[in-house]
Scaffold this motif. Structure first.
Motif, mmCIF file in Angstrom:
data_model
loop_
_atom_site.group_PDB
_atom_site.id
_atom_site.type_symbol
_atom_site.label_atom_id
_atom_site.label_comp_id
_atom_site.label_asym_id
_atom_site.label_seq_id
_atom_site.Cartn_x
_atom_site.Cartn_y
_atom_site.Cartn_z
ATOM 1 N N PHE A 219 0.804 -1.293 -0.049
ATOM 2 C CA PHE A 219 -0.068 0.211 -0.016
ATOM 3 C C PHE A 219 0.762 1.253 0.003
ATOM 4 C CE2 PHE A 219 -2.823 -3.149 2.201
ATOM 5 C CZ PHE A 219 -3.639 -3.330 1.107
ATOM 6 N N GLU A 220 1.366 1.695 -1.077
ATOM 7 C CA GLU A 220 2.377 2.782 -1.504
ATOM 8 C C GLU A 220 1.500 4.052 -1.870
ATOM 9 O OE1 GLU A 220 4.881 2.727 -0.128
ATOM 10 O OE2 GLU A 220 5.496 0.472 0.031
ATOM 11 N N GLU A 221 1.953 5.081 -2.226
ATOM 12 C CA GLU A 221 1.133 6.314 -2.694
ATOM 13 C C GLU A 221 0.563 6.099 -4.091
ATOM 14 O OE1 GLU A 221 1.325 9.146 -0.948
ATOM 15 O OE2 GLU A 221 2.740 8.463 0.542
ATOM 16 N N GLU A 222 0.824 5.229 -4.905
ATOM 17 C CA GLU A 222 0.086 5.018 -6.022
ATOM 18 C C GLU A 222 -1.129 4.031 -5.831
ATOM 19 O OE1 GLU A 222 -1.291 4.928 -9.857
ATOM 20 O OE2 GLU A 222 0.371 6.210 -9.009
ATOM 21 N N THR A 223 -0.792 3.002 -5.116
ATOM 22 C CA THR A 223 -1.848 1.957 -4.817
ATOM 23 C C THR A 223 -3.023 2.882 -4.019
ATOM 24 O OG1 THR A 223 -0.700 1.114 -2.739
ATOM 25 C CG2 THR A 223 -0.572 0.244 -4.884
ATOM 26 N N ILE A 224 -2.556 3.634 -3.090
ATOM 27 C CA ILE A 224 -3.592 4.489 -2.217
ATOM 28 C C ILE A 224 -4.509 5.440 -3.029
ATOM 29 C CG2 ILE A 224 -3.780 6.355 -0.327
ATOM 30 C CD1 ILE A 224 -2.947 3.683 0.910
ATOM 31 N N HIS A 225 -3.862 6.046 -3.988
ATOM 32 C CA HIS A 225 -4.505 6.943 -4.963
ATOM 33 C C HIS A 225 -5.581 6.022 -5.690
ATOM 34 C CE1 HIS A 225 -5.241 10.258 -7.983
ATOM 35 N NE2 HIS A 225 -5.276 9.381 -8.894
ATOM 36 N N GLN A 226 -5.248 4.758 -5.980
ATOM 37 C CA GLN A 226 -6.136 4.047 -6.781
ATOM 38 C C GLN A 226 -7.350 3.617 -5.946
ATOM 39 O OE1 GLN A 226 -4.115 0.890 -8.852
ATOM 40 N NE2 GLN A 226 -6.062 -0.244 -9.286
ATOM 41 N N LEU A 227 -6.987 3.263 -4.746
ATOM 42 C CA LEU A 227 -8.145 2.864 -3.862
ATOM 43 C C LEU A 227 -9.010 4.176 -3.457
ATOM 44 C CD1 LEU A 227 -5.869 0.530 -1.305
ATOM 45 C CD2 LEU A 227 -8.072 -0.160 -2.726
ATOM 46 N N PHE A 228 -8.523 5.342 -3.322
ATOM 47 C CA PHE A 228 -9.484 6.505 -3.343
ATOM 48 C C PHE A 228 -10.358 6.366 -4.397
ATOM 49 C CE2 PHE A 228 -6.452 9.040 -0.328
ATOM 50 C CZ PHE A 228 -7.511 9.130 0.547
ATOM 51 N N TYR A 252 2.252 4.333 11.275
ATOM 52 C CA TYR A 252 0.626 4.327 10.658
ATOM 53 C C TYR A 252 0.782 5.799 9.592
ATOM 54 C CZ TYR A 252 0.294 8.587 13.911
ATOM 55 O OH TYR A 252 0.563 9.685 14.429
ATOM 56 N N ARG A 253 -0.085 5.759 8.543
ATOM 57 C CA ARG A 253 -0.455 6.834 7.657
ATOM 58 C C ARG A 253 -2.012 7.176 7.710
ATOM 59 N NH1 ARG A 253 4.070 4.515 5.645
ATOM 60 N NH2 ARG A 253 5.742 5.735 5.025
ATOM 61 N N VAL A 254 -2.127 8.359 7.800
ATOM 62 C CA VAL A 254 -3.882 8.658 7.596
ATOM 63 C C VAL A 254 -3.789 9.619 6.399
ATOM 64 C CG1 VAL A 254 -5.732 9.798 8.639
ATOM 65 C CG2 VAL A 254 -3.975 8.508 10.145
ATOM 66 N N TYR A 255 -4.232 8.872 5.210
ATOM 67 C CA TYR A 255 -4.296 9.739 4.031
ATOM 68 C C TYR A 255 -5.680 10.346 3.898
ATOM 69 C CZ TYR A 255 -0.290 6.718 2.392
ATOM 70 O OH TYR A 255 0.890 6.368 2.232
ATOM 71 N N LYS A 256 -5.498 11.830 3.445
ATOM 72 C CA LYS A 256 -6.818 12.401 2.905
ATOM 73 C C LYS A 256 -6.450 12.733 1.580
ATOM 74 C CE LYS A 256 -8.111 14.020 7.391
ATOM 75 N NZ LYS A 256 -8.354 15.148 8.257
ATOM 76 N N GLU A 257 -7.479 13.226 0.843
ATOM 77 C CA GLU A 257 -7.182 13.270 -0.627
ATOM 78 C C GLU A 257 -6.147 14.137 -1.023
ATOM 79 O OE1 GLU A 257 -10.735 13.629 -2.968
ATOM 80 O OE2 GLU A 257 -12.080 12.969 -1.463
#
Length: 511
Positions: A219-228, A252-257
């Protein structure tokens, strides 16, 4: 005569499996209640894990994680991690003063509770009347909301959807394999109790990862963007855990858009690590922490279950089904294992098997009053029977599920309910009712920002228009489905929508 314990300002009644505080009465799972009783009887002395397993779980073969589950539940009930102290590699103890008491009658107990809460009968009556008035207002508001929702106006979109991903588990040893899904499931359950936003249920998170073809990826930056894009979530939470007893770390990481918050926590044991992380996440989301009934199950705290989920994620449904059955042989009431087994058989096209399992599960859930899971199982039962063209039976099951999902505010399954009802009415050639259900489902999916559901509903709408020979409207619906799926990188749905577009073009040519 009955005994009870005073633990600070909280009262525990072993015979009732209840904890009473000034605000509420909290039901405790029987095994968790037994564990608490053992710790209280020890009166502050350390009780080893092996002793807890021998005393509380002497009737079954289990692993140490069941102790962690019960300790976590109790800490949530008490709202203070200091009540139960962890002694690394030794065990647990109660670290606050304990007073053991005995009641000679139920009346005595009731009087003590009334005195303790300082509630007079008139005050209670006044409160009941006040609550009744509030309830009437809520019913009226709900009625207006339902009227607006089902008669043309879309519901307001939620302030945000939260998605918790499986844990990147770097702890060595097979005994910790459960952490990948167990720790995720634990946080999801905690958030569902304490935040207003929609928190995607565990099964939906796993399904979204599978649809996005990310099952074997980090779960890296690109996959997180895809999951958003695929989930419509506003917040995505990741965890990576490493270390060993006495020295665990959680990154931990808490991603917002348009933002990401990062951090790391350290603790001697997993109990404390997860408790600290949950408190941090709740605070960061602006949630007010409160005590909640801890009657949920930890369904992924099992090595075999974790392996079964891995097989589901990569599409090995036959192997996964065998593993879920093995889990249920020792944990027959593991609800998530039941749901995942039903889904596996649906994927395999073994609809009769799926129906039988769901039907058996419904029987015991009806007895324990688990509203949310009962509603979900009715829906899956309906899925299995509608594949067998039993449309009337499917509608009957959905009618049972709907009020349960409404009571549990299970918006995702309310959407799923309407979607399946739309298919049932289409099978029955009741096109008007099918259109209404499709519109309801689409409205629900838009409200929770679920692109897979939205795209699926436009495909269903296209099928309906084709049945009515509305070729141009069918084209528009399928094109919309393809557009939504394309934006969210849902390749499977893009292919399905495009196949329908091609079939529609062929129908138009033949005409």
């Amino acid at each position: 005569m009955s005994r009870y314990f005073q633990i600070g300002g909280v009262y525990f009644y072993p015979q009732k499996n209840e904890v009473h505080n000034e605000e509420e009465v909290i039901k405790v799972r029987p095994k968790t209640s037994e564990l608490l009783t053992v710790l209280l009887e020890a009166n502050g002395e350390v009780v080893s894990k092996s002793e807890l397993l021998e005393t509380v779980w002497n009737d079954v073969i289990v692993e140490e994680h069941v102790i962690f589950q019960s300790i976590t539940e109790l800490r949530k009930i008490f709202g203070d991690n200091r009540v139960i102290k962890t002694h690394p590699r030794k065990g647990y103890s109660i670290s606050v003063p304990i007073i053991k008491k005995t009641n000679t009658s139920n009346n005595c107990e009731a009087n003590q509770i009334n005195t303790r809460h300082n509630i007079q009968p008139k005050t209670r009556l006044a409160r009941k009347l006040s609550y009744a008035t509030i309830a009437l207002v809520v019913v009226l508001i709900s009625f207006v909301t339902v009227q607006n929702h089902f008669y043309g106006k879309e519901p307001l979109a939620d302030s945000g959807t939260i998605m918790v991903l499986p844990v990147t588990n770097r702890i060595m040893g097979a005994e910790h394999k459960w952490v990948r899904y167990g720790a995720m499931d634990l946080l999801i359950d905690n958030l569902q109790h304490q935040v207003k936003s929609l928190v995607l249920p565990t099964e939906m998170v796993l399904e979204t990862i599978k649809r996005s073809e990310l099952a074997n990826k980090e779960f890296e930056e690109e996959t997180i963007h895809q999951l958003f894009e695929a989930s419509g979530a506003s917040v995505i939470i990741t965890q990576s855990i490493a270390g060993f007893n006495g020295e665990f770390q959680l990154v931990y990481r808490v991603y917002k858009e348009n933002d990401v918050a990062r951090g790391v926590l350290f603790a001697d044991d997993l109990n404390t690590l997860f408790s600290d992380f949950h408190s941090l996440i709740l605070t960061s989301l602006g949630a007010k922490q409160r005590k909640v009934p801890s009657d949920y199950q930890r369904n992924f705290a099992n090595t075999l279950m974790a392996s079964a989920i891995d097989e589901t994620q990569i599409g090995n449904h036959q192997k996964a089904a065998t593993m879920y059955r093995a889990v249920l042989a020792t944990q027959p009431k593991n609800l998530l294992a039941i749901v995942m087994l039903v889904k596996s058989y649906v994927y395999l096209g073994e609809y009769v098997q799926a129906e039988e399992i769901a039907t058996d599960a419904v029987k015991f859930i009806e007895q324990n009053g688990d509203i949310k899971n009962l509603g979900r199982l009715y829906v899956w039962q309906a899925v299995s029977v509608i594949q067998q063209k039993k449309s009337e039976l499917a509608l009957s099951l959905l009618n049972k599920a709907k009020p349960l999902s409404q009571e549990a505010n299970d918006r995702l399954y309310l959407a799923n309910n309407s979607r399946i009802a739309g298919k049932a009415y289409l099978q029955l050639a009741n096109y008007e009712q099918s259109r209404k259900e499709i519109a309801k489902a689409l409205s629900f999916y838009k409200a929770i920002r679920e692109p897979y559901g939205q795209s699926s509903m436009y495909i269903d709408l296209g099928e309906l228009e084709l049945a009515l020979n509305n070729i141009e409207k069918a084209k528009i619906a399928f094109a919309k489905a393809s557009e939504i799926a394309g934006k969210s990188r849902l390749k499977q749905l893009v292919d399905i929508a495009n196949d329908w577009l091609q079939k529609t073009a062929e129908v138009n040519t033949n005409l």
